[in-house]
Scaffold this motif. Structure first.
Motif, PDB file in Angstrom:
ATOM      1  N   ASP A  93       0.897  -1.260   0.051  1.00  0.00           N
ATOM      2  CA  ASP A  93       0.013  -0.215   0.077  1.00  0.00           C
ATOM      3  C   ASP A  93       0.838   1.333  -0.098  1.00  0.00           C
ATOM      4  O   ASP A  93       0.359   2.312   0.200  1.00  0.00           O
ATOM      5  CB  ASP A  93      -1.031   0.124   1.133  1.00  0.00           C
ATOM      6  N   SER A 126      -3.374   5.574  -6.068  1.00  0.00           N
ATOM      7  CA  SER A 126      -4.172   4.371  -6.871  1.00  0.00           C
ATOM      8  C   SER A 126      -4.412   4.634  -8.357  1.00  0.00           C
ATOM      9  O   SER A 126      -4.645   5.765  -8.353  1.00  0.00           O
ATOM     10  CB  SER A 126      -5.502   3.904  -5.981  1.00  0.00           C
ATOM     11  N   THR A 128      -6.828   3.746 -11.455  1.00  0.00           N
ATOM     12  CA  THR A 128      -8.074   3.097 -11.800  1.00  0.00           C
ATOM     13  C   THR A 128      -8.290   3.352 -13.148  1.00  0.00           C
ATOM     14  O   THR A 128      -7.811   4.244 -13.704  1.00  0.00           O
ATOM     15  CB  THR A 128      -9.140   3.742 -10.596  1.00  0.00           C
ATOM     16  N   ARG A 155       3.480  -2.373  -9.538  1.00  0.00           N
ATOM     17  CA  ARG A 155       2.112  -3.011  -8.852  1.00  0.00           C
ATOM     18  C   ARG A 155       1.391  -3.470 -10.197  1.00  0.00           C
ATOM     19  O   ARG A 155       1.277  -3.002 -11.356  1.00  0.00           O
ATOM     20  CB  ARG A 155       1.307  -1.602  -8.163  1.00  0.00           C
ATOM     21  N   THR A 166      -8.303  -1.367 -10.062  1.00  0.00           N
ATOM     22  CA  THR A 166      -7.834  -0.521  -8.969  1.00  0.00           C
ATOM     23  C   THR A 166      -6.554  -1.153  -8.610  1.00  0.00           C
ATOM     24  O   THR A 166      -6.268  -2.267  -8.186  1.00  0.00           O
ATOM     25  CB  THR A 166      -8.796  -0.229  -7.833  1.00  0.00           C
ATOM     26  N   VAL A 167      -5.416  -0.305  -8.973  1.00  0.00           N
ATOM     27  CA  VAL A 167      -4.181  -0.784  -8.493  1.00  0.00           C
ATOM     28  C   VAL A 167      -3.655   0.040  -7.423  1.00  0.00           C
ATOM     29  O   VAL A 167      -3.468   1.271  -7.682  1.00  0.00           O
ATOM     30  CB  VAL A 167      -3.106  -0.791 -10.028  1.00  0.00           C
ATOM     31  N   LYS A 168      -3.488  -0.416  -6.425  1.00  0.00           N
ATOM     32  CA  LYS A 168      -2.949   0.342  -5.174  1.00  0.00           C
ATOM     33  C   LYS A 168      -1.592   0.396  -4.941  1.00  0.00           C
ATOM     34  O   LYS A 168      -0.799  -0.505  -5.497  1.00  0.00           O
ATOM     35  CB  LYS A 168      -3.559  -0.443  -3.928  1.00  0.00           C
ATOM     36  N   GLY A 169      -0.976   1.275  -4.173  1.00  0.00           N
ATOM     37  CA  GLY A 169       0.545   1.189  -3.954  1.00  0.00           C
ATOM     38  C   GLY A 169       1.332   1.833  -4.958  1.00  0.00           C
ATOM     39  O   GLY A 169       2.654   1.509  -4.877  1.00  0.00           O
ATOM     40  N   CYS A 170       1.014   2.629  -6.041  1.00  0.00           N
ATOM     41  CA  CYS A 170       1.709   2.992  -7.076  1.00  0.00           C
ATOM     42  C   CYS A 170       2.410   4.330  -6.673  1.00  0.00           C
ATOM     43  O   CYS A 170       1.812   5.382  -5.811  1.00  0.00           O
ATOM     44  CB  CYS A 170       0.618   3.451  -8.161  1.00  0.00           C
TER      45      CYS A 170
END
Length: 185
Positions: A93, A126, A128, A155, A166-170
């Motif tokens: 995250d 994130s 999206t 990620r 949704t790709v988190k931690g970017c």
């Protein structure tokens, strides 16, 4: 033993283990809050003069997790290898910490050995969006990658039934975003 280089394997050999050097510290987020479940890992820079046969203290990447208070500790490497380690912290995250390289900058060593070194994770965002085919139909189960393949800071996530992801931690800033799915180029 390197029998390919003329070494003979003795009938008997006693292996003596050295006690590992203690290092430790904590991991905090961009606001200074402790991060539970972060991974802290190390490897070492090569030093051909340190390799001794048949035993040496070289190792591959080793990793531990932070506890619920963001603390970590490790006692898995020989004392003489500590001066050559490099490593950092990461969490899904957050943006990963900067790496430390003790062979290039010895200043973190005292805090590592005292169990007080602090790795600082970066603020993450994130990504999206929607994955669609050429006709505009959503693609479910597509692999979405933010960053480069095989990069430690990249990620990924899979698209949902409606194609959304949704790709988190970017990390913030300009990033490459790719999507791939079976049956599509």
């Amino acid at each position: 033993w390197r029998t390919d280089r003329g070494d003979s394997v003795p009938e008997e050999y006693t292996l003596r283990l050295n006690r590992g050097a203690f290092i430790g510290g904590s991991v905090v987020d961009a606001d200074g809050n402790p991060v539970a479940g972060a991974k802290v890992g190390f490897n070492h820079e090569d030093d051909p003069s340190a390799a001794k046969w048949p035993e040496d203290h070289e190792f591959g990447w080793i990793e531990v997790s932070t506890d619920e208070t963001g603390h970590w500790q490790m006692q898995r490497m020989a004392d003489e290898v500590v001066r050559r380690i490099y490593g950092g912290a990461k969490h899904a995250d957050h943006v990963g910490s900067a790496y430390i390289f003790l062979s290039r900058d010895r200043s973190p060593e005292a805090d590592l050995r005292a169990g007080k070194y602090v790795f600082h994770l970066g603020r993450a965002i994130s990504a999206t969006g929607v994955v669609m085919d050429e006709s505009g139909t959503p693609v479910a189960g597509a692999e979405v990658l933010v960053g480069g393949r095989s990069e430690s800071g990249s990620r990924n996530a899979k698209s949902e039934a409606d194609g959304t992801f949704t790709v988190k931690g970017c990390a913030g800033g300009k990033q490459m975003v790719t999507a791939s799915a079976k049956g599509f180029s």
